[in-house]
Design a protein around this motif. Sequence first.
Motif, mmCIF file in Angstrom:
data_model
loop_
_atom_site.group_PDB
_atom_site.id
_atom_site.type_symbol
_atom_site.label_atom_id
_atom_site.label_comp_id
_atom_site.label_asym_id
_atom_site.label_seq_id
_atom_site.Cartn_x
_atom_site.Cartn_y
_atom_site.Cartn_z
ATOM 1 N N TYR A 49 0.500 -6.024 9.398
ATOM 2 C CA TYR A 49 0.066 -5.958 10.789
ATOM 3 C C TYR A 49 -1.282 -6.640 10.887
ATOM 4 C CZ TYR A 49 3.391 -2.169 10.171
ATOM 5 O OH TYR A 49 4.492 -1.429 9.825
ATOM 6 N N TYR A 50 -1.508 -7.339 12.011
ATOM 7 C CA TYR A 50 -2.754 -8.074 12.181
ATOM 8 C C TYR A 50 -3.250 -7.939 13.612
ATOM 9 C CZ TYR A 50 -1.130 -10.300 7.902
ATOM 10 O OH TYR A 50 -0.676 -10.527 6.634
ATOM 11 N N THR A 51 -4.557 -7.981 13.740
ATOM 12 C CA THR A 51 -5.109 -8.092 15.074
ATOM 13 C C THR A 51 -4.872 -9.515 15.575
ATOM 14 O OG1 THR A 51 -7.069 -7.594 16.398
ATOM 15 C CG2 THR A 51 -7.435 -8.807 14.345
ATOM 16 N N ASP A 52 -4.801 -9.670 16.874
ATOM 17 C CA ASP A 52 -4.400 -10.962 17.443
ATOM 18 C C ASP A 52 -5.312 -12.113 17.020
ATOM 19 O OD1 ASP A 52 -3.184 -9.710 20.664
ATOM 20 O OD2 ASP A 52 -2.238 -9.834 18.691
ATOM 21 N N SER A 53 -6.584 -11.842 16.874
ATOM 22 C CA SER A 53 -7.538 -12.926 16.619
ATOM 23 C C SER A 53 -7.380 -13.551 15.234
ATOM 24 C CB SER A 53 -8.969 -12.429 16.796
ATOM 25 O OG SER A 53 -9.252 -11.410 15.866
ATOM 26 N N VAL A 54 -6.649 -12.894 14.331
ATOM 27 C CA VAL A 54 -6.492 -13.451 12.981
ATOM 28 C C VAL A 54 -5.049 -13.824 12.665
ATOM 29 C CG1 VAL A 54 -8.455 -12.061 12.223
ATOM 30 C CG2 VAL A 54 -6.123 -11.276 11.720
ATOM 31 N N LYS A 55 -4.141 -13.522 13.545
ATOM 32 C CA LYS A 55 -2.726 -13.851 13.302
ATOM 33 C C LYS A 55 -2.557 -15.348 13.077
ATOM 34 C CE LYS A 55 -0.485 -10.062 15.804
ATOM 35 N NZ LYS A 55 0.293 -9.684 17.003
ATOM 36 N N GLY A 56 -1.787 -15.679 12.045
ATOM 37 C CA GLY A 56 -1.567 -17.078 11.718
ATOM 38 C C GLY A 56 -2.645 -17.673 10.826
ATOM 39 N N ARG A 57 -3.756 -16.958 10.647
ATOM 40 C CA ARG A 57 -4.843 -17.456 9.801
ATOM 41 C C ARG A 57 -5.060 -16.574 8.573
ATOM 42 N NH1 ARG A 57 -9.944 -17.567 11.599
ATOM 43 N NH2 ARG A 57 -9.705 -15.804 13.036
ATOM 44 N N PHE A 58 -4.893 -15.282 8.743
ATOM 45 C CA PHE A 58 -5.133 -14.332 7.656
ATOM 46 C C PHE A 58 -3.807 -13.775 7.146
ATOM 47 C CE2 PHE A 58 -9.666 -12.750 8.932
ATOM 48 C CZ PHE A 58 -10.094 -14.062 9.014
ATOM 49 N N THR A 59 -3.762 -13.509 5.844
ATOM 50 C CA THR A 59 -2.572 -12.914 5.235
ATOM 51 C C THR A 59 -2.980 -11.816 4.266
ATOM 52 O OG1 THR A 59 -1.384 -15.020 5.366
ATOM 53 C CG2 THR A 59 -0.475 -13.328 3.921
ATOM 54 N N ILE A 60 -2.391 -10.657 4.454
ATOM 55 C CA ILE A 60 -2.628 -9.541 3.535
ATOM 56 C C ILE A 60 -1.447 -9.454 2.575
ATOM 57 C CG2 ILE A 60 -2.950 -7.048 3.331
ATOM 58 C CD1 ILE A 60 -4.001 -7.063 6.178
ATOM 59 N N SER A 61 -1.746 -9.236 1.307
ATOM 60 C CA SER A 61 -0.700 -9.038 0.315
ATOM 61 C C SER A 61 -1.185 -8.031 -0.718
ATOM 62 C CB SER A 61 -0.330 -10.367 -0.363
ATOM 63 O OG SER A 61 -1.453 -10.916 -1.035
ATOM 64 N N ARG A 62 -0.253 -7.572 -1.535
ATOM 65 C CA ARG A 62 -0.631 -6.611 -2.553
ATOM 66 C C ARG A 62 0.084 -6.941 -3.854
ATOM 67 N NH1 ARG A 62 0.905 -1.161 0.060
ATOM 68 N NH2 ARG A 62 0.165 -0.326 -1.923
ATOM 69 N N ASP A 63 -0.589 -6.652 -4.951
ATOM 70 C CA ASP A 63 -0.001 -6.772 -6.281
ATOM 71 C C ASP A 63 -0.143 -5.405 -6.928
ATOM 72 O OD1 ASP A 63 0.606 -7.203 -8.958
ATOM 73 O OD2 ASP A 63 -0.253 -9.216 -8.969
ATOM 74 N N ASN A 64 0.920 -4.632 -6.855
ATOM 75 C CA ASN A 64 0.830 -3.261 -7.361
ATOM 76 C C ASN A 64 0.580 -3.215 -8.859
ATOM 77 O OD1 ASN A 64 1.207 -2.230 -4.785
ATOM 78 N ND2 ASN A 64 3.429 -2.026 -5.020
ATOM 79 N N ALA A 65 1.072 -4.208 -9.584
ATOM 80 C CA ALA A 65 0.865 -4.222 -11.030
ATOM 81 C C ALA A 65 -0.616 -4.393 -11.380
ATOM 82 C CB ALA A 65 1.686 -5.343 -11.660
ATOM 83 N N CYS B 125 -2.356 1.486 -6.531
ATOM 84 C CA CYS B 125 -2.475 1.081 -5.125
ATOM 85 C C CYS B 125 -1.135 1.200 -4.412
ATOM 86 C CB CYS B 125 -3.042 -0.332 -5.014
ATOM 87 S SG CYS B 125 -1.882 -1.676 -5.296
ATOM 88 N N SER B 126 -0.038 1.328 -5.165
ATOM 89 C CA SER B 126 1.262 1.470 -4.510
ATOM 90 C C SER B 126 1.399 2.820 -3.821
ATOM 91 C CB SER B 126 2.383 1.303 -5.538
ATOM 92 O OG SER B 126 2.310 2.327 -6.516
ATOM 93 N N ALA B 127 0.485 3.742 -4.086
ATOM 94 C CA ALA B 127 0.540 5.065 -3.471
ATOM 95 C C ALA B 127 -0.019 5.077 -2.061
ATOM 96 C CB ALA B 127 -0.222 6.072 -4.328
ATOM 97 N N TYR B 128 -0.566 3.964 -1.613
ATOM 98 C CA TYR B 128 -1.292 3.950 -0.355
ATOM 99 C C TYR B 128 -0.836 2.825 0.564
ATOM 100 C CZ TYR B 128 -4.470 6.826 -3.090
ATOM 101 O OH TYR B 128 -4.990 7.803 -3.884
ATOM 102 N N ALA B 129 -1.070 3.066 1.830
ATOM 103 C CA ALA B 129 -1.108 1.978 2.789
ATOM 104 C C ALA B 129 -2.550 1.495 2.859
ATOM 105 C CB ALA B 129 -0.633 2.457 4.159
ATOM 106 N N TRP B 130 -2.726 0.240 3.204
ATOM 107 C CA TRP B 130 -4.053 -0.367 3.132
ATOM 108 C C TRP B 130 -4.434 -0.990 4.466
ATOM 109 C CZ3 TRP B 130 -7.144 0.009 -1.085
ATOM 110 C CH2 TRP B 130 -6.534 0.570 -2.208
ATOM 111 N N GLY B 131 -5.700 -0.816 4.784
ATOM 112 C CA GLY B 131 -6.236 -1.438 5.988
ATOM 113 C C GLY B 131 -7.414 -2.320 5.640
#
Length: 123
Positions: free
Chosen positions: A59-75, A29-35
Motif C-alpha cells: 500500500y502506498y500514499t498517492d504522492s509516492v505511487k509509481g516511484r517507491f516500492t516496498i519489499s521484504r526479504d524474510n530470510a 520480520c515475517s511475524a509482522y506487517a511493516w509500515g
Amino acid sequence: QVQLVESGGGLVQAGGSLRLSCTTSGRSCSAYAWGLFRQAPRKEREFVGAIGWSDRNTYYTDSVKGRFTISRDNAKNTVYLQMNRLKPEDTAVYYCAASTRTPSSRYDEYAYWGQGTQVTVSS
C-alpha cells in the motif's frame, strides 16, 4: 521485543534513487506487517507505504505511487524501501515500523519503530 535498525538514507539530487533498509532483531520480520513513515521539519509524521505478510500486499500514499516500492526479504529479516525519481518534497526523516496487525496507514497501530534515517533531495 523486536529492534529495528534502519540504513540507506543520504543526500541525492532530484530524479535520483535511494534504497532504505530496515533490519530486525529479536523476531523474524515475517511475524509482522511493516509500515514506512516520514517526517519533514515542522510537519506531522506522514504515511508512506506498508507491506503485509507477503509482497503481494503493498500500500502506498498517492504522492509516492509509481516511484517507491516496498519489499521484504524474510530470510534476511529485512524490509526495503526503493525510492526512485526522488523529489525535493521527499526530504524527510524516514522511519520503519512493525505491527502485529494488518498493514495500516495509522502510525499509532505500530508498536515498534526504527531510529529513523535522513533522506535529503536537492533540487
